[in-house]
Design a protein around this motif. Structure first.
Motif, mmCIF file in Angstrom:
data_model
loop_
_atom_site.group_PDB
_atom_site.id
_atom_site.type_symbol
_atom_site.label_atom_id
_atom_site.label_comp_id
_atom_site.label_asym_id
_atom_site.label_seq_id
_atom_site.Cartn_x
_atom_site.Cartn_y
_atom_site.Cartn_z
ATOM 1 N N GLN A 182 8.813 11.990 -5.514
ATOM 2 C CA GLN A 182 7.435 12.203 -5.080
ATOM 3 C C GLN A 182 7.314 11.923 -3.586
ATOM 4 O OE1 GLN A 182 4.693 10.066 -7.968
ATOM 5 N NE2 GLN A 182 6.681 9.257 -8.611
ATOM 6 N N PRO A 183 6.341 12.528 -2.924
ATOM 7 C CA PRO A 183 6.123 12.236 -1.500
ATOM 8 C C PRO A 183 5.726 10.765 -1.326
ATOM 9 C CG PRO A 183 4.942 14.233 -2.163
ATOM 10 C CD PRO A 183 5.418 13.568 -3.424
ATOM 11 N N GLU A 184 6.532 10.019 -0.601
ATOM 12 C CA GLU A 184 6.244 8.605 -0.378
ATOM 13 C C GLU A 184 5.325 8.438 0.821
ATOM 14 O OE1 GLU A 184 9.697 6.100 -0.415
ATOM 15 O OE2 GLU A 184 10.664 7.276 -1.990
ATOM 16 N N LEU A 185 4.579 7.340 0.847
ATOM 17 C CA LEU A 185 3.627 7.108 1.936
ATOM 18 C C LEU A 185 4.322 7.060 3.287
ATOM 19 C CD1 LEU A 185 1.283 4.394 0.337
ATOM 20 C CD2 LEU A 185 1.019 6.881 0.375
ATOM 21 N N MET A 186 5.529 6.496 3.329
ATOM 22 C CA MET A 186 6.262 6.391 4.583
ATOM 23 C C MET A 186 6.635 7.762 5.144
ATOM 24 S SD MET A 186 7.348 3.456 6.116
ATOM 25 C CE MET A 186 9.087 3.600 6.526
ATOM 26 N N ASP A 187 6.682 8.767 4.292
ATOM 27 C CA ASP A 187 7.084 10.106 4.721
ATOM 28 C C ASP A 187 5.916 10.963 5.190
ATOM 29 O OD1 ASP A 187 9.682 9.475 3.992
ATOM 30 O OD2 ASP A 187 9.447 10.241 1.960
ATOM 31 N N ASP A 232 0.300 1.734 13.084
ATOM 32 C CA ASP A 232 0.357 0.305 12.754
ATOM 33 C C ASP A 232 0.843 0.088 11.325
ATOM 34 O OD1 ASP A 232 -0.523 -0.439 15.263
ATOM 35 O OD2 ASP A 232 -2.627 -0.589 14.675
ATOM 36 N N GLN A 233 0.393 0.938 10.408
ATOM 37 C CA GLN A 233 0.859 0.848 9.028
ATOM 38 C C GLN A 233 2.348 1.167 8.935
ATOM 39 O OE1 GLN A 233 -2.015 3.582 7.111
ATOM 40 N NE2 GLN A 233 -2.672 1.838 5.883
ATOM 41 N N HIS A 234 2.775 2.151 9.714
ATOM 42 C CA HIS A 234 4.191 2.528 9.719
ATOM 43 C C HIS A 234 5.041 1.354 10.193
ATOM 44 C CE1 HIS A 234 7.140 6.097 10.500
ATOM 45 N NE2 HIS A 234 7.748 5.078 9.925
ATOM 46 N N ARG A 235 4.619 0.708 11.266
ATOM 47 C CA ARG A 235 5.360 -0.435 11.791
ATOM 48 C C ARG A 235 5.369 -1.598 10.792
ATOM 49 N NH1 ARG A 235 6.413 -1.434 17.167
ATOM 50 N NH2 ARG A 235 6.464 0.428 18.468
ATOM 51 N N THR A 258 8.221 6.826 15.756
ATOM 52 C CA THR A 258 7.766 5.451 15.569
ATOM 53 C C THR A 258 8.919 4.550 15.156
ATOM 54 O OG1 THR A 258 5.527 6.144 14.943
ATOM 55 C CG2 THR A 258 6.223 3.958 14.226
ATOM 56 N N ALA A 259 9.757 5.033 14.232
ATOM 57 C CA ALA A 259 10.904 4.243 13.781
ATOM 58 C C ALA A 259 11.876 3.996 14.927
ATOM 59 C CB ALA A 259 11.609 4.951 12.631
ATOM 60 N N ARG A 274 3.576 -8.145 2.249
ATOM 61 C CA ARG A 274 2.195 -7.858 1.839
ATOM 62 C C ARG A 274 1.794 -6.431 2.172
ATOM 63 N NH1 ARG A 274 -1.093 -12.773 4.498
ATOM 64 N NH2 ARG A 274 0.356 -12.278 6.209
ATOM 65 N N CYS A 275 2.755 -5.633 2.619
ATOM 66 C CA CYS A 275 2.466 -4.270 3.048
ATOM 67 C C CYS A 275 2.226 -3.351 1.853
ATOM 68 C CB CYS A 275 3.612 -3.741 3.912
ATOM 69 S SG CYS A 275 3.379 -2.033 4.471
ATOM 70 N N HIS A 276 1.045 -2.749 1.807
ATOM 71 C CA HIS A 276 0.691 -1.863 0.695
ATOM 72 C C HIS A 276 1.634 -0.661 0.614
ATOM 73 C CE1 HIS A 276 -1.685 0.578 -2.063
ATOM 74 N NE2 HIS A 276 -1.707 1.554 -1.162
ATOM 75 N N VAL A 277 2.024 -0.127 1.760
ATOM 76 C CA VAL A 277 2.901 1.041 1.776
ATOM 77 C C VAL A 277 4.219 0.733 1.058
ATOM 78 C CG1 VAL A 277 4.231 2.615 3.255
ATOM 79 C CG2 VAL A 277 1.897 1.961 3.894
ATOM 80 N N VAL A 278 4.783 -0.431 1.331
ATOM 81 C CA VAL A 278 6.046 -0.825 0.696
ATOM 82 C C VAL A 278 5.832 -1.067 -0.795
ATOM 83 C CG1 VAL A 278 7.943 -2.482 0.704
ATOM 84 C CG2 VAL A 278 6.879 -1.796 2.861
ATOM 85 N N HIS A 279 4.686 -1.654 -1.165
ATOM 86 C CA HIS A 279 4.391 -1.889 -2.577
ATOM 87 C C HIS A 279 4.371 -0.582 -3.365
ATOM 88 C CE1 HIS A 279 2.079 -5.869 -1.562
ATOM 89 N NE2 HIS A 279 3.368 -5.937 -1.317
ATOM 90 N N VAL A 280 3.806 0.465 -2.761
ATOM 91 C CA VAL A 280 3.720 1.766 -3.434
ATOM 92 C C VAL A 280 5.071 2.472 -3.437
ATOM 93 C CG1 VAL A 280 2.684 4.075 -3.332
ATOM 94 C CG2 VAL A 280 1.272 2.047 -2.925
#
Length: 244
Positions: free
Chosen positions: A10-15, A22-25, A96-97, A186-192
């Motif tokens: 599935q398309p991940e939030l990081m992609d 800021d969320q990406h970092r 960003t990465a 605590r990052c929501h993106v990583v949790h998902v």
């Protein structure tokens, strides 16, 4: 879990291109903590160290889809402690990465590390330009055809070995990802994205099949904590350092 029987990429939030910087970092920092806990650098070091010891010049390494550069940095710090010379370059399609990785390397005083923006699916590598071409936690982002293409590109760019480390699609791995991401960041993106990544990951047999389709030879496949596979393939490219 029946839903893990088949791969569900599935398309991940990081992609997502619209992901806030800021969320990406924050996600890159969170993934760095997860990777540190997973000790993937120790697993890769066990492969890289004997190769570095066996040649008189620095081991040239390309880390494909390097993300925030945390793995390259930990390997560089290991090489500095042991006196072995590694020449590490990281590439990622995310600007960003790359900026995050460069800042992180500078923070650790590793000015020799180089990070460049590159889409490995669209930009071929020079033949035998590196001793080792490796990627970690990248193949599960790709469909099967693109994963095979990446492996073929990596093989063309390496003159000694291709190294891949990635998630295994298992029930235990899914719950480890679900719990571990919540304990370590605590990052929501990583949790998902953590559990979703396991749903999109390959099994042992699927990874072996990818290597076969890519034409890799001398393939070795093993598993390690936490529910990951390590694939190595010796490369026969005839490319000397003098020619590069």
């Amino acid at each position: 879990m029946a839903f893990l029987r088949d791969r569900n990429r599935q398309p991940e939030l990081m992609d997502q291109p619209e992901l806030d910087d800021d969320q990406h970092r924050a996600a890159l920092a969170g993934l760095g903590r997860v990777n540190k806990f997973s000790r993937t650098d120790a697993v890769l070091w066990s492969v890289l160290r004997p190769l570095a010891e066996s040649q008189p010049h620095p081991l040239r390494i390309l880390d494909v889809a390097c993300g925030g550069g945390d793995l390259a940095i930990r390997l560089a710090r290991r090489s500095r402690r042991t006196g072995l010379q590694l020449q590490i370059e990281g590439c990622d399609m995310s600007a960003t990465a790359i900026q995050f990785a460069s800042e992180n390397a500078a923070h650790h005083g590793l000015t020799s590390l180089r990070f460049t923006q590159r889409n490995i699916l669209a930009e071929p590598l020079d033949h035998g330009a590196y001793d080792i071409v490796m990627c970690t936690l990248f193949l599960h982002h790709l469909d099967e055809d693109d994963a095979v293409k990446v492996l073929q590109t990596m093989q063309n760019g390496a003159c000694r070995m291709v190294v891949v480390d990635d998630l295994l699609r298992t029930q235990f791995g899914y719950w480890l990802a679900w719990l571990g991401t919540r304990l370590l960041t605590r990052c929501h993106v990583v949790h998902v994205d953590g559990p979703m990544s396991v749903e999109g990951a390959f099994t042992w047999n699927e990874a072996k099949n990818l290597a076969r389709k890519a034409g890799l030879s001398n393939v070795r496949l093993s598993t390690h904590w936490p529910q990951r596979f390590l694939l190595t393939a010796a490369v026969q490219n005839e490319a000397s350092r003098d020619e590069s």
